[in-house]
Write an enzyme that holds these catalytic residues in place. Sequence first.
Site, mmCIF file in Angstrom:
data_model
loop_
_atom_site.group_PDB
_atom_site.id
_atom_site.type_symbol
_atom_site.label_atom_id
_atom_site.label_comp_id
_atom_site.label_asym_id
_atom_site.label_seq_id
_atom_site.Cartn_x
_atom_site.Cartn_y
_atom_site.Cartn_z
ATOM 1 N N ASP A 1 69.365 32.104 44.406
ATOM 2 C CA ASP A 1 69.185 32.615 43.047
ATOM 3 C C ASP A 1 70.417 33.406 42.611
ATOM 4 O OD1 ASP A 1 68.293 33.548 40.641
ATOM 5 O OD2 ASP A 1 66.745 34.873 41.452
ATOM 6 N N CYS B 1 68.226 28.135 27.884
ATOM 7 C CA CYS B 1 67.328 28.647 26.844
ATOM 8 C C CYS B 1 68.137 29.141 25.652
ATOM 9 C CB CYS B 1 66.462 29.785 27.391
ATOM 10 S SG CYS B 1 65.246 30.367 26.196
ATOM 11 N N HIS C 1 30.268 31.445 43.098
ATOM 12 C CA HIS C 1 28.929 31.172 42.578
ATOM 13 C C HIS C 1 28.043 32.395 42.776
ATOM 14 C CE1 HIS C 1 27.823 31.004 46.801
ATOM 15 N NE2 HIS C 1 28.921 30.258 46.967
ATOM 16 N N GLU D 1 33.303 23.687 48.850
ATOM 17 C CA GLU D 1 33.572 24.630 49.932
ATOM 18 C C GLU D 1 34.146 23.924 51.153
ATOM 19 O OE1 GLU D 1 34.572 27.227 50.907
ATOM 20 O OE2 GLU D 1 32.972 28.709 51.205
#
Length: 470
Positions: free
Chosen positions: A130, A160, A258, A327
């Site tokens: 980076d 950009c 749930h 699950e």
Amino acid sequence: MAAVASGQLTQNPLQKVWVPLSLHRLRRRGSTVPQFTNCPTMVILVGLRRPGKTYISRKLTRYLNWIGMPTRVFNVGQYRREAVQSYKNYEFFRHDNEEAMQIRRQCALAALQDVRTYLSSEEGQVAVFDATNTTRERRALIMQFARENGYKVLFVESICDDPAIIEENIKQVKLSSPDYKGCTPEEAVADFLQRIECYKATYEPLDEQLDSGLSYIKIFDVGVRYLANRVQGHVQSRTVYYLMNTHVTPRAIYLSRHGESQLNLKGRIGGDAGLSTRGRQYAQALAEFIRSQSIRELKVWTSHMKRTIETAEALGVPYEQWKALNEIDAGVCEEMTYEEIQERYPEEFALRDQDKYRYRYPKGESYEDLVQRLEPVIMELERQENVLVICHQAVMRCLLAYFLDKSSEELPYLRCPLHTVLKLTPVAYGCEVESIFLNVEAVNTHRERPQNVDISRPPAEALVTVPEHY
């Protein structure tokens, strides 16, 4: 080498080596650790200090680690901060500041040396480099380094020009930079914009003709448009596919298990039971909570299992069922209590405690398997805006580990209590989490790793962390 009689050796699934059968049963039992690369890969970020670059590096690293590719970010800006203790102003980034240019070059070289250590000595598979890397000279230096060490390279250029996106990025990210500690917002913005101008003076974007032999993806305006070139191999393909499925639109992701099920009450794992009385109360409470949030265009996802569907039905809105959200499959241990598993399969119970992430239930799944099953869900979540996912404990742990950048060791022990909503809000470099308990009591289903994980342990020590149940 002397021949070995058939049947005397077996293959260790974790280490991929042949070992004596008698020793194999004392080792951890699990799925193999995936090796996605035949040689390490460097992902090189390119671009002005504008939106998307560091955001991309951190997000990509989180994803690759989650799917099992050991990945690390090497942020050259951090090396520079360690080399130059006090940042004064944008003058440090002028291309005619020869002393500063030399310091920045040395910082990049130091970062590359750490990349080599990570990829060649520490079993890393991907290094994300980076930095701005805005000149063809700097990129050539990196390519030479990669060739000398046998690494593949993918460039990721973030471009950009949208003023609104740039302004929002400066507001969210740059003002919190260590470089601007003690500065007013106005001073920080002014200096940062001047820093961008310094980079512009020498910026040489990736060129379709001059760089046609390189592997790269160009990302325009944080995902409005993409251009990919010579994407080669598994890691590069998955990286590009992931980057093309992400966006920065403000949103919230709600995760909920749930409502309490009949089998939860009895301390039994898995199965496909319906909701308990308190579980139905939670479903109503969840519906009221969601209505109170006034969430724009909320999508609701469930598994194919009764308990998530019954929970979603109370919302009174359309919902989408995902089999991938089912699950974890406990195989021969489905619908058993922990006490029953310890009594019938004490060795399996201990092996799972030794390595809960990679352990696979006989005829069932491991958490590692579950992560692979959930990858399409993550991809779709990244594409969506506001989503409520009603799922299960193991599934919620996997999803939460992705968003919170948790390791495979932490993942199986993340706390995901019943009757609690987790609101995840993606921000510049991570994810904010808000936990909301909806005031409906439920059993505790969380079991911590016991201290004694040896196969020969007494039953009492194996069961010491089992939560109470009826």
